[in-house]
Design a protein around this motif. Structure first.
Motif, PDB file in Angstrom:
ATOM      1  N   TYR A   1       0.891  -1.143  -0.015  1.00 47.36           N
ATOM      2  CA  TYR A   1       0.123   0.072   0.060  1.00 47.36           C
ATOM      3  C   TYR A   1       0.901   1.054   0.171  1.00 47.36           C
ATOM      4  N   TRP A   2       1.897   1.293   0.949  1.00 49.29           N
ATOM      5  CA  TRP A   2       2.613   2.527   1.002  1.00 49.29           C
ATOM      6  C   TRP A   2       3.488   2.733  -0.229  1.00 49.29           C
ATOM      7  N   GLN A   3       4.208   1.417  -0.616  1.00 45.15           N
ATOM      8  CA  GLN A   3       5.020   1.664  -1.743  1.00 45.15           C
ATOM      9  C   GLN A   3       4.353   2.327  -2.922  1.00 45.15           C
ATOM     10  N   THR A   4       2.957   1.813  -3.160  1.00 43.57           N
ATOM     11  CA  THR A   4       2.347   2.267  -4.346  1.00 43.57           C
ATOM     12  C   THR A   4       2.067   3.619  -4.439  1.00 43.57           C
ATOM     13  N   LEU A   5       1.628   4.085  -3.226  1.00 36.76           N
ATOM     14  CA  LEU A   5       1.403   5.503  -2.894  1.00 36.76           C
ATOM     15  C   LEU A   5       2.767   6.211  -3.141  1.00 36.76           C
ATOM     16  N   ALA A   6       3.719   5.946  -2.440  1.00 42.30           N
ATOM     17  CA  ALA A   6       5.262   6.609  -2.553  1.00 42.30           C
ATOM     18  C   ALA A   6       5.768   6.423  -4.135  1.00 42.30           C
ATOM     19  N   SER A   7       5.292   5.503  -4.923  1.00 45.50           N
ATOM     20  CA  SER A   7       5.577   5.524  -6.245  1.00 45.50           C
ATOM     21  C   SER A   7       4.907   6.523  -6.960  1.00 45.50           C
ATOM     22  N   GLY A   8       3.766   7.280  -6.661  1.00 45.17           N
ATOM     23  CA  GLY A   8       2.903   8.206  -7.360  1.00 45.17           C
ATOM     24  C   GLY A   8       1.896   7.584  -7.775  1.00 45.17           C
ATOM     25  N   ASP A   9       1.718   6.291  -7.505  1.00 44.54           N
ATOM     26  CA  ASP A   9       0.150   5.667  -7.905  1.00 44.54           C
ATOM     27  C   ASP A   9      -0.977   5.824  -6.924  1.00 44.54           C
ATOM     28  N   LYS A  10      -2.148   5.641  -7.438  1.00 40.72           N
ATOM     29  CA  LYS A  10      -3.453   5.335  -6.374  1.00 40.72           C
ATOM     30  C   LYS A  10      -3.563   4.159  -6.083  1.00 40.72           C
ATOM     31  N   VAL A  11      -4.126   3.965  -5.131  1.00 37.08           N
ATOM     32  CA  VAL A  11      -4.564   2.647  -4.423  1.00 37.08           C
ATOM     33  C   VAL A  11      -5.995   2.755  -4.070  1.00 37.08           C
ATOM     34  N   MET A  12      -6.780   1.686  -4.381  1.00 37.55           N
ATOM     35  CA  MET A  12      -8.095   1.347  -4.173  1.00 37.55           C
ATOM     36  C   MET A  12      -8.561   0.686  -2.823  1.00 37.55           C
ATOM     37  N   ILE A  13      -9.076   1.146  -2.006  1.00 41.04           N
ATOM     38  CA  ILE A  13      -9.463   0.307  -0.842  1.00 41.04           C
ATOM     39  C   ILE A  13     -11.158   0.254  -0.612  1.00 41.04           C
ATOM     40  N   ALA A  14     -11.452  -0.896   0.246  1.00 46.65           N
ATOM     41  CA  ALA A  14     -12.824  -0.894   0.710  1.00 46.65           C
ATOM     42  C   ALA A  14     -12.731  -0.474   2.393  1.00 46.65           C
ATOM     43  N   GLU A  15     -13.676   0.568   2.475  1.00 43.15           N
ATOM     44  CA  GLU A  15     -13.931   0.968   3.759  1.00 43.15           C
ATOM     45  C   GLU A  15     -15.371   1.443   4.009  1.00 43.15           C
ATOM     46  N   ASP A  16     -15.826   1.004   5.246  1.00 46.99           N
ATOM     47  CA  ASP A  16     -17.375   1.379   5.513  1.00 46.99           C
ATOM     48  C   ASP A  16     -18.363   1.142   4.370  1.00 46.99           C
ATOM     49  N   GLY A  17     -18.030   0.254   3.824  1.00 45.32           N
ATOM     50  CA  GLY A  17     -19.107  -0.022   2.723  1.00 45.32           C
ATOM     51  C   GLY A  17     -18.863   0.696   1.355  1.00 45.32           C
ATOM     52  N   LYS A  18     -17.652   1.234   1.056  1.00 43.19           N
ATOM     53  CA  LYS A  18     -17.528   2.110   0.136  1.00 43.19           C
ATOM     54  C   LYS A  18     -16.232   1.782  -0.455  1.00 43.19           C
ATOM     55  N   LEU A  19     -16.001   1.867  -1.895  1.00 45.87           N
ATOM     56  CA  LEU A  19     -14.863   1.582  -2.560  1.00 45.87           C
ATOM     57  C   LEU A  19     -14.259   2.870  -2.863  1.00 45.87           C
ATOM     58  N   ILE A  20     -13.070   2.977  -2.373  1.00 44.67           N
ATOM     59  CA  ILE A  20     -12.466   4.365  -2.331  1.00 44.67           C
ATOM     60  C   ILE A  20     -11.038   4.553  -2.915  1.00 44.67           C
ATOM     61  N   GLU A  21     -10.922   5.461  -3.653  1.00 41.36           N
ATOM     62  CA  GLU A  21      -9.481   5.718  -4.245  1.00 41.36           C
ATOM     63  C   GLU A  21      -8.709   6.508  -3.473  1.00 41.36           C
ATOM     64  N   VAL A  22      -7.457   6.198  -3.075  1.00 41.61           N
ATOM     65  CA  VAL A  22      -6.630   7.161  -2.486  1.00 41.61           C
ATOM     66  C   VAL A  22      -5.598   7.584  -3.269  1.00 41.61           C
ATOM     67  N   SER A  23      -5.260   8.684  -3.119  1.00 33.87           N
ATOM     68  CA  SER A  23      -4.090   9.214  -4.038  1.00 33.87           C
ATOM     69  C   SER A  23      -2.927   9.643  -3.107  1.00 33.87           C
ATOM     70  N   PRO A  24      -1.610   9.758  -3.720  1.00 35.18           N
ATOM     71  CA  PRO A  24      -0.386   9.705  -2.893  1.00 35.18           C
ATOM     72  C   PRO A  24      -0.398  11.176  -2.164  1.00 35.18           C
ATOM     73  N   ASP A  25      -1.150  12.188  -2.497  1.00 35.56           N
ATOM     74  CA  ASP A  25      -1.338  13.239  -1.785  1.00 35.56           C
ATOM     75  C   ASP A  25      -2.288  13.359  -0.750  1.00 35.56           C
ATOM     76  N   GLY A  26      -2.830  12.136  -0.416  1.00 34.40           N
ATOM     77  CA  GLY A  26      -3.853  11.892   0.645  1.00 34.40           C
ATOM     78  C   GLY A  26      -5.268  12.059   0.329  1.00 34.40           C
ATOM     79  N   SER A  27      -5.477  12.636  -0.720  1.00 35.47           N
ATOM     80  CA  SER A  27      -6.920  12.852  -1.016  1.00 35.47           C
ATOM     81  C   SER A  27      -7.617  11.346  -1.289  1.00 35.47           C
ATOM     82  N   ARG A  28      -8.954  11.561  -1.176  1.00 39.43           N
ATOM     83  CA  ARG A  28      -9.645  10.219  -1.234  1.00 39.43           C
ATOM     84  C   ARG A  28     -11.206  10.567  -2.145  1.00 39.43           C
ATOM     85  N   LYS A  29     -11.254   9.682  -2.957  1.00 29.79           N
ATOM     86  CA  LYS A  29     -12.457   9.982  -3.878  1.00 29.79           C
ATOM     87  C   LYS A  29     -13.183   8.253  -3.678  1.00 29.79           C
TER      88      LYS A  29
END
Length: 74
Positions: free
Chosen positions: A26-54
């Motif tokens: 997870y952290w290596q992916t964000l550090a490389s500048g890529d986004k990560v998808m996570i599941a949290e509280d019944g939502k699929l969330i895209e996390v960006s390296p700058d910490g923003s969440r969509k």
């Protein structure tokens, strides 16, 4: 060759190792500048390296899985 007690101990370490590897990826992916998808509280969330969440979409809440063991005779 490993005895039963040693094998049981090593098998108990698998969840710990898997969790550590997942967090590291997870952290290596964000550090490389890529986004990560996570599941949290019944939502699929895209996390960006700058910490923003969509929020991408609503998903079902996870269901509890009962852990089961199977011993294979030797």
């Amino acid at each position: 060759m490993l005895n039963e007690q040693e094998l049981d101990y090593l098998e108990q370490q698998i969840p710990i190792l898997a969790e550590t590897a997942t967090k590291q990826a997870y952290w290596q992916t964000l550090a490389s500048g890529d986004k990560v998808m996570i599941a949290e509280d019944g939502k699929l969330i895209e996390v960006s390296p700058d910490g923003s969440r969509k929020i991408i979409k609503e998903i079902g809440k996870p269901s509890k899985v009962t852990q089961r063991f199977l011993k294979i005779p030797r």
